[in-house]
Write an enzyme that holds these catalytic residues in place. Structure first.
Site, PDB file in Angstrom:
ATOM      1  N   CYS A   1       0.853  -1.202   0.000  1.00  0.00           N
ATOM      2  CA  CYS A   1       0.000   0.000   0.000  1.00  0.00           C
ATOM      3  C   CYS A   1       0.882   1.242   0.000  1.00  0.00           C
ATOM      4  O   CYS A   1       0.736   2.135   0.831  1.00  0.00           O
ATOM      5  CB  CYS A   1      -0.937   0.008   1.201  1.00  0.00           C
ATOM      6  N   ALA A   2       1.818   1.310  -0.961  1.00  0.00           N
ATOM      7  CA  ALA A   2       2.927   2.261  -0.905  1.00  0.00           C
ATOM      8  C   ALA A   2       2.563   3.694  -1.265  1.00  0.00           C
ATOM      9  O   ALA A   2       3.219   4.631  -0.789  1.00  0.00           O
ATOM     10  CB  ALA A   2       4.043   1.790  -1.829  1.00  0.00           C
ATOM     11  N   ALA A   3       1.593   3.912  -2.153  1.00  0.00           N
ATOM     12  CA  ALA A   3       1.312   5.267  -2.624  1.00  0.00           C
ATOM     13  C   ALA A   3       0.887   6.168  -1.460  1.00  0.00           C
ATOM     14  O   ALA A   3       0.229   5.695  -0.525  1.00  0.00           O
ATOM     15  CB  ALA A   3       0.218   5.220  -3.687  1.00  0.00           C
TER      16      ALA A   3
ATOM     17  N   GLY B   1       4.065   7.300  -1.600  1.00  0.00           N
ATOM     18  CA  GLY B   1       5.485   7.008  -1.666  1.00  0.00           C
ATOM     19  C   GLY B   1       6.372   7.704  -0.662  1.00  0.00           C
ATOM     20  O   GLY B   1       7.593   7.568  -0.727  1.00  0.00           O
TER      21      GLY B   1
ATOM     22  N   LYS C   1       6.799   7.085   2.571  1.00  0.00           N
ATOM     23  CA  LYS C   1       7.502   6.108   3.404  1.00  0.00           C
ATOM     24  C   LYS C   1       8.475   5.282   2.564  1.00  0.00           C
ATOM     25  O   LYS C   1       9.541   4.896   3.048  1.00  0.00           O
ATOM     26  CB  LYS C   1       6.490   5.218   4.130  1.00  0.00           C
TER      27      LYS C   1
ATOM     28  N   ASP D   1      -2.860  -6.306  -5.223  1.00  0.00           N
ATOM     29  CA  ASP D   1      -3.644  -6.227  -3.993  1.00  0.00           C
ATOM     30  C   ASP D   1      -2.856  -6.879  -2.863  1.00  0.00           C
ATOM     31  O   ASP D   1      -2.500  -8.055  -2.945  1.00  0.00           O
ATOM     32  CB  ASP D   1      -4.978  -6.944  -4.206  1.00  0.00           C
TER      33      ASP D   1
ATOM     34  N   CYS E   1      -3.148   5.413   9.948  1.00  0.00           N
ATOM     35  CA  CYS E   1      -3.240   6.819  10.363  1.00  0.00           C
ATOM     36  C   CYS E   1      -4.597   7.023  11.035  1.00  0.00           C
ATOM     37  O   CYS E   1      -5.314   7.975  10.761  1.00  0.00           O
ATOM     38  CB  CYS E   1      -3.032   7.772   9.193  1.00  0.00           C
TER      39      CYS E   1
END
Length: 425
Positions: A252-254, A256, A258, A300, A372
């Site tokens: 779930c990188a976007a 970006g 982190k 996914d 978050c």
């Protein structure tokens, strides 16, 4: 030529803001999406009006309704009254002009509404204190959150709930993340001071500016010396306990932020995964600005068989989808878009992602579960449920100031986050 020279009159900006608020509150669109469709001329002012109006939406709507004899069926005029009331509260020295501009905005939207808007706003100015005292007897108008949200926070944090709600209504700070590959945090702080920019260090790599500025004015931003990232979010990469040569997955990188921090801290083989290929473009842009590399994959996180090559990862960052309740000061529309049953929906997503990614983790490896969110259902409750079904998982204590059982509550220096570091035994 500057935008100020092309700034439309306030009546047009109020009208545009009213349509934007209607799209969020009544149609369920995100404010980011709505603002992206705004014309360039005046967009910044419309954005400021919308952010301020959504931060106080419950109070403003309560004031509006108290001033109306009957509920207003026209949604856009109802939202116009909200943004106009917000302007009156923000600019008490310009009330005559604001009323006139709001009346003209109403006339351009629904001619019949001219007199109604004029009467409502002038009545508000005549009875401001009395009206505020009356509507703030109810908690949503006093705290500017839905009642269910207030109840959830009060139950979760009986000693801190008021501070948590208050923090979520503040303007967020602008915080920079210093890239250690370009020098120390202290050295960059000196550079800011030489440039006449006041800042304070709020984390190992975090510098909080006294006043936000455009990124184009941030020294070294374009060359990757610093990035803009909340101080709370900057904890993720260090908590992974990275080392050169590790195989690392950022699920779930976007967008970006982190991912960039991970490759700043160690020479690792990073895979950045996201289920939206268009969002990975933003990840690549961030990496390009930093001059660093990662392998980008569309997939996914809950279905690794569709993208995983079977080689275990030494570290996994699972920054999972959540309610985003910890970042409402940056995205005030979240308060009005979320519904109570959304928490169960997000929890179901998290419960699918966590065990799926666990399969991809090497023995002795570590997975950092991140949200978050400030709601326990998405945080420690989720981790406890996972641990009860995985004997090979152990939660590692986090030795970091401000982290109480992994929960970072929002304050003047950072947003709200939850961190749980899980070790595969």
């Amino acid at each position: 030529m500057s935008e100020a020279l092309h700034q439309p009159p306030l009546r047009q900006l109020l009208k545009r803001a009213a349509y934007a608020i209607d799209a969020v509150v009544h149609q369920g669109h995100t404010l980011t999406r709505v603002l992206a469709d705004q014309p360039a001329a005046g967009r910044a002012t419309v954005q400021d009006i919308c952010y301020a109006s959504l931060r106080e939406y419950a109070l403003l709507a309560a004031l509006r309704d108290a001033l109306l004899s009957n509920p207003l069926k026209d949604r856009v005029i109802a939202c116009l009254l909200v943004v106009a009331l917000r302007q009156l509260r923000a600019r008490p020295d310009s009330t005559h002009m604001i009323v006139n501009e709001a009346v003209e905005a109403a006339a351009a939207t629904q001619p019949w509404a001219r007199g109604l808007v004029n009467g409502v706003l002038r009545n508000y100015l005549r009875h401001t204190d009395l009206l505020l005292d009356e509507v703030q007897q109810k908690e949503p108008a006093r705290w500017n959150y839905p009642q269910w949200w207030i109840d959830q926070v009060r139950t979760a944090y009986p000693d801190d709930w008021q501070a948590v709600l208050t923090a979520g209504n503040q303007h967020p700070p602008m915080t920079l993340r210093v890239n250690p590959q370009h020098g120390s945090t202290a050295a960059y702080l000196e550079l800011l001071q030489e440039a006449g920019l006041d800042a304070q260090q709020t984390g190992e790599f975090a510098l909080q500016l006294a006043q936000p500025i455009p990124v184009t004015q941030v020294p070294g931003f374009s060359t990757g010396r610093v990035s803009v990232q909340d101080a709370g979010a900057q904890l993720a990469a260090p908590l992974l306990e990275l080392a050169d040569g590790q195989r690392v997955l950022d699920a779930c990188a976007a967008p970006g932020g982190k991912s960039g921090h991970i490759v700043e801290l160690a020479d690792v083989n990073l895979t950045a995964l996201d289920n939206d290929a268009s969002r990975l473009i933003r990840v690549q842009e961030n990496l390009d600005r930093l001059g660093l590399h990662a392998s980008l994959l569309t997939g996914d996180a809950a279905l690794p068989d569709s993208w995983w090559d079977g080689v275990p990862f030494d570290r996994i960052l699972a920054d999972v989808p959540c309610s985003a309740s910890g970042v409402v000061r940056r995205h005030p529309d979240i308060k009005w878009l979320r519904r109570p049953d959304d928490l169960a929906r997000f929890a179901a997503q998290q419960a699918a992602i966590l065990p799926a990614l666990w399969r991809c983790l090497a023995r002795g490896g570590k997975l950092l579960y991140v949200t978050c969110s400030i709601f326990p259902q998405e945080n420690q409750c989720q981790v406890d449920a996972f641990l009860s079904h995985h004997d090979d998982a152990q939660q590692q204590a986090l030795d970091h100031a401000g982290l109480s059982a992994g929960q970072l509550l929002p304050n003047d220096h950072h947003d709200g986050f939850f961190y749980a570091l899980l070790v595969k035994r």
